[in-house]
Scaffold this active site. Structure first.
Site, PDB file in Angstrom:
ATOM      1  N   CYS A 154       0.253   3.251  -0.040  1.00 48.34           N
ATOM      2  CA  CYS A 154      -0.172   3.815   1.535  1.00 48.34           C
ATOM      3  C   CYS A 154      -0.421   2.580   2.023  1.00 48.34           C
ATOM      4  O   CYS A 154      -0.397   2.384   2.768  1.00 48.34           O
ATOM      5  CB  CYS A 154      -2.139   4.246   0.751  1.00 48.34           C
ATOM      6  SG  CYS A 154      -2.362   5.974  -0.089  1.00 48.34           S
ATOM      7  N   ASP A 155      -1.419   0.952   1.117  1.00 49.36           N
ATOM      8  CA  ASP A 155      -2.370   0.350   1.938  1.00 49.36           C
ATOM      9  C   ASP A 155      -0.771  -1.362   2.480  1.00 49.36           C
ATOM     10  O   ASP A 155      -1.271  -2.437   2.759  1.00 49.36           O
ATOM     11  CB  ASP A 155      -2.796  -0.043   1.491  1.00 49.36           C
ATOM     12  CG  ASP A 155      -4.481   1.102   2.064  1.00 49.36           C
ATOM     13  OD1 ASP A 155      -3.636   1.505   3.124  1.00 49.36           O
ATOM     14  OD2 ASP A 155      -5.738   0.927   1.791  1.00 49.36           O
ATOM     15  N   CYS A 161      -4.759   2.227  -3.421  1.00 51.42           N
ATOM     16  CA  CYS A 161      -3.338   2.986  -2.856  1.00 51.42           C
ATOM     17  C   CYS A 161      -2.534   1.717  -3.020  1.00 51.42           C
ATOM     18  O   CYS A 161      -2.801   1.638  -1.498  1.00 51.42           O
ATOM     19  CB  CYS A 161      -3.414   3.688  -2.227  1.00 51.42           C
ATOM     20  SG  CYS A 161      -1.907   4.786  -2.152  1.00 51.42           S
TER      21      CYS A 161
END
Ligand code: NAP
Length: 314
Positions: free
Chosen positions: A138-139, A135
């Site tokens: 997200c990261d 992701c």
């Protein structure tokens, strides 16, 4: 005994929320059950460019989903956060069970979506969250000014690689063939992006490091040569993002509903499964195009089929 809904929708991604909207507008009692974050895969998508008529240019997945959620709720869709682990789908009243509750509905629309397929290399599980991710939204910020590698050649891999260039110093796409699967319009942008490089005909065989990701072995599938990619000495680590397709979220339905060999639920064009009163919509079903627009369309069709099956009018 709990309330018997006209229809229970499993999943609050574009398919489930569209089903909730259409069912609500048909004055059916509808419950949407979602186990995690609304939106499914779209909740972790940075930018949507191809939802027809979207009102915000370069809209993010979460903002589109927030509007879809509000719209479904406006027309009466009830919501609960829960994880269904057991189902009984035969008979007129379908029963869905979680660890904490039991839900009943005359119809069920399965819109549980799909999740990222693991890269399938040695060390992958051990370095998940320590350099390996699925992701970018997200990261990506953990890799500000680092080098990252993206595995895959489809729309997701190439779009997410472009998103990662906003953070990473360099993004290398590792693809098992020498041409991308992604849509041409997406490819063109990637080829123009100076931060993106390509490793063609290559697969990741192993990842490793000293608690964080510091090296990986990449094999050229044409020559058989294995190269060890190492983290830049000053960085001490790098990132690997896997985008090599999806696996359907079909757990409670295995062995109960007809699926293809990869576990996607088989439906007809009106979203009926092999069980009367049970429909499937969106990425969880067998289909040729997995997009927000096709998921939403599936959800709408399924809800209208429910309405028709419950109405004397049709
Ligand atoms: P996808 O289209 O199935 O592409 C998967 C990619 O991963 C392919 O390039 C494939 O290689 C590669 N791959 C598969 N298994 C592999 C393995 N074991 N090792 C290495 N590489 C492997 O998946 P996706 O990109 O996640 O997209 C899923 C669906 O969502 C698609 O229908 C896509 O069009 C849609 N989507 C659309 C958008 C958009 O419209 N903006 C954005 C994201 C996703 P090969 O090419 O060699 O098969």
């Amino acid at each position: 005994m709990s309330k018997i809904y006209d229809v229970i929708v499993l999943g609050a991604g574009p398919a489930g929320l569209a089903a909730g909207l259409y069912a609500g507008r048909s004055r059916l009692s509808v419950l949407i059950i979602e186990k995690g974050q609304d939106g499914g895969q779209i909740a972790i998508t940075d930018e949507i460019e191809n939802y027809p008529g979207q009102i915000v240019e370069g809209e993010s997945g979460p903002s589109l989903i927030a509007r879809m959620t509000a719209q479904a709720e406006k027309f009466g869709a009830e919501r609960v956060a829960d994880t269904i682990t057991e189902v009984s789908l035969e008979g007129e009243v379908k029963v869905l069970k979680s660890a904490k509750a039991e839900y009943q509905g005359r119809n069920v629309i399965i819109a549980t979506g799909a999740h990222a397929r693991p890269i399938g290399c040695k060390g992958e599980a051990e370095y998940m969250g320590k350099g390996v991710s699925y992701c970018a939204t997200c990261d990506a910020n953990f890799f500000e000014d680092f080098e990252v590698y993206v595995v895959g050649g489809g729309d997701s891999a190439v779009e997410e690689a472009m998103y990662l260039t906003k953070f990473a110093r360099k993004v290398t796409i590792i693809h098992r063939r020498n041409e991308l699967r992604a849509a041409k319009s997406i490819q063109e942008k990637a080829f123009k992006n100076e931060k993106i490089e390509f490793m063609w005909d290559s697969v990741v065989e192993e990842v490793g490091g000293d608690d964080i990701l510091q090296w990986m072995k990449v094999k050229n599938v044409k020559t058989g040569e294995v190269t060890t990619v190492e983290a830049d000495e000053e960085d001490g680590m790098f990132g690997v993002f896997g985008f090599i397709g999806t696996i359907p979220n079909n757990k409670p339905f295995e062995g109960i509903i007809d699926m293809d060999e990869r576990g996607y639920i088989k439906t007809d064009e009106d979203m009926h499964t092999n069980i009367p009163g049970v429909y499937a919509a969106g990425d969880v079903r067998v289909k040729s195009l997995r997009q927000v627009v096709t998921a939403a369309a599936d959800g709408a069709i399924a809800a209208v089929q429910v309405e028709r099956s419950m109405s004397d009018y049709f």
